[in-house]
Scaffold this active site. Structure first.
Site, short mmCIF file in Angstrom:
data_model
loop_
_atom_site.label_atom_id
_atom_site.label_comp_id
_atom_site.label_asym_id
_atom_site.label_seq_id
_atom_site.Cartn_x
_atom_site.Cartn_y
_atom_site.Cartn_z
N GLU A 14 -0.53 4.29 15.00
CA GLU A 14 -1.27 6.20 15.02
C GLU A 14 -0.06 6.88 15.20
OE1 GLU A 14 -4.47 6.18 15.38
OE2 GLU A 14 -5.21 4.33 15.45
N TRP A 52 -5.95 9.15 8.53
CA TRP A 52 -5.10 7.25 8.76
C TRP A 52 -5.58 6.83 7.06
CZ3 TRP A 52 -3.86 4.61 11.69
CH2 TRP A 52 -3.64 3.23 11.69
N TYR A 85 -11.83 -2.17 7.22
CA TYR A 85 -11.46 -1.38 8.24
C TYR A 85 -12.65 -1.74 9.18
CZ TYR A 85 -8.82 1.03 11.90
OH TYR A 85 -8.41 1.39 12.94
#
Length: 198
Positions: free
Chosen positions: A48, A56, A26
């Site tokens: 988000e 995350w 990522y």
């Protein structure tokens, strides 16, 4: 001196990019690279929002589950979700089962569709209109150089909220700006910095 850390492959990365195996790809191939298109930006806006209050990595590991549950983040499909869909989502262990965030995603789909009629270029153009001039942003050397909120993210959050979007505070808006390449917050010595352009 930079906070960048060498990985097992010898490449320097932002420290968080090595904090879990899932982060490496990522960090190296997605975070900080420009993202365009309503569907792609709508997905990241929703993710988000779901990340708010969580790490995350929790979202990243459920990303495919979110895509399946939210019809690939196609705005028309999500906007048409019914109460039965809400209940389905609340029972789906492949996502974060938070009613307020699920409702926000549905509301945001409707807001994204409405935006097509009121803002030329829609969601893509609106979000990118808040990108700061890269020349005004020196490359961060240390994690302490990276803000959590900026005037641009505050303005983006305000603009989105005014247009009916939910779960888009200034911190969430800045995380979106980082993830989608509106800003390049890879550290100076991070190898991925050179592959991004905002």
């Amino acid at each position: 001196m930079s906070d960048a850390v060498a990985g097992p492959d010898g490449l320097l990365r932002c420290p968080w990019g090595l904090s879990a195996p899932d982060y490496v790809t990522y960090h190296d191939t997605e975070w900080g690279r420009p993202v365009h298109g309503e569907e792609a930006l709508f997905e990241r806006l929703c993710l988000e929002a779901f990340q708010s209050g969580l790490s995350w990595i929790t979202i990243l590991r459920r990303r495919e589950g979110f895509r399946k549950a939210f019809a690939g983040f196609e705005a028309e499909a999500v906007a048409a979700f019914t109460d039965a869909d809400r209940e389905r989502l609340l029972a789906d262990t492949g996502i974060i089962r938070n009613r307020a965030k699920i409702d926000a995603s549905i509301a945001n789909a409707r807001a994204a569709i409405a935006l097509r009629e009121t803002y030329e270029g829609g969601l893509d153009a609106l979000i990118w209109s808040h990108a700061p001039d890269p020349a005004t942003r020196p490359a961060p050397r240390a994690l302490a150089d990276i803000p959590a909120v900026t005037p641009e993210s505050t303005a983006l959050a305000k603009d989105l909220k005014r247009r009916g979007f939910r779960f888009v505070g200034p911190t969430t808006a800045y995380a979106l700006m980082q993830a989608c390449g509106l800003v390049n917050d890879h550290l100076t010595d991070c190898h991925a910095r050179a592959g991004t352009s905002s």
